[in-house]
Design an enzyme around this catalytic site. Structure first.
Site, PDB file in Angstrom:
ATOM      1  N   GLU A   1       0.716  -1.365  -0.041  1.00  0.00           N
ATOM      2  CA  GLU A   1      -0.064   0.199  -0.138  1.00  0.00           C
ATOM      3  C   GLU A   1       0.856   1.472  -0.066  1.00  0.00           C
ATOM      4  OE1 GLU A   1      -3.598   1.956   2.737  1.00  0.00           O
ATOM      5  OE2 GLU A   1      -3.012  -0.171   2.862  1.00  0.00           O
ATOM      6  N   SER A   2       2.014   1.198   0.534  1.00  0.00           N
ATOM      7  CA  SER A   2       2.980   2.363   0.387  1.00  0.00           C
ATOM      8  C   SER A   2       3.519   2.816  -1.217  1.00  0.00           C
ATOM      9  CB  SER A   2       4.200   2.140   1.300  1.00  0.00           C
ATOM     10  OG  SER A   2       4.941   0.863   0.648  1.00  0.00           O
TER      11      SER A   2
END
Length: 258
Positions: A56-57
């Site tokens: 998700e980063s």
């Protein structure tokens, strides 16, 4: 639950191994931190050597020297195939339909694969306030399918009605006039077995149990009248080779294994 089998296999190890097998033949997985990371990393070493793990980063094709402790852990950056901005990750990769499997966790799930990771109890005065969805709604809506790993299988987690719907599956979204790209939750892996559904319009049903677990036990631990597949199978226990790789190569520091 600290041990699930006579061999000393822990619940985390059991769930990670079984979940990793479900990734056979998959190409891209959007993995959350914890058990999804363990499962995806083990699958990359075993049943899915071409698997690309996306975080998700914005890190795509991560090759960390050790397991990340957060989605922003610096070990994810070194050697990664790409690091994308949030608009590029969510707008182009996820919404572009480039993720085969989204791997999520939740506090509650219902028969249609809707997830709650926000509150237990009333929204205005909850008994427990949870971390929330992060990017789970986008993962649910845009991944080809979603796998969920649940540490607890009991009527408080597998509920007839969610206390709050954080991440609606396609059935609920369609009822509200929204057409998601993916099939929603198709697999749920727990310490009792595997629940599955083919896609929109079908409830989760029990398709496999762990050795020593009966369908009646799983039904009693589920908060809705759970259907059982006519070809219910028994899951193969983790093999020595799978456990060795998980313990010695994937998570030797016991970051998530416990």
């Amino acid at each position: 639950m600290t041990s699930t089998m006579d061999t000393g296999t822990t619940s985390s190890e059991l769930l990670s191994v079984v979940a990793s097998r479900e990734l056979a033949g998959k190409r891209t997985v959007f993995a959350g931190i914890g058990l999804p990371t363990l499962a995806a990393s083990l699958a990359h070493l075993t049943v899915a050597p071409e698997l690309e793990i996306v975080y998700e980063s914005g890190v795509c094709g991560a090759h960390p020297s050790q397991l990340p402790e957060t989605i922003a852990d610096a070990v994810l950056i070194t050697g990664a195939e790409a690091v994308l901005s949030m608009p590029a990750l969510f707008g182009n990769v996820l919404q572009g339909g480039h993720i085969d499997v989204g791997f999520l966790g939740a506090a509650q799930i219902d028969r249609w694969g809707n997830l709650n990771s926000s509150v237990i109890g009333d929204w205005a005065d909850p008994a427990v306030r949870l971390p929330g969805p992060g990017g789970a709604m986008e993962v649910m809506a845009n991944s080809g399918e979603v796998f969920v790993v649940m540490r607890r299988h009991d009527p408080r987690s597998f509920v007839d009605k969610l206390d709050f719907c954080t991440s609606p599956g396609p059935d609920r979204a369609l009822a509200d006039g929204i057409r998601p790209l993916g099939a929603g939750v198709t697999r749920v892996i727990t310490e009792l077995g595997i629940l599955a559904r083919p896609g929109v319009g079908e409830p989760l049903r029990l398709i496999a149990v762990h050795p020593g677990v009966t369908a009646a036990q799983v039904r009693a631990a589920t908060g809705w009248p759970l259907e059982v597949d006519g070809d219910l199978v028994t899951i193969e226990p983790p093999a020595d080779a799978e456990l060795r790789r998980l313990r010695e190569e994937v998570d030797p520091g016991r970051v998530y294994l416990r």
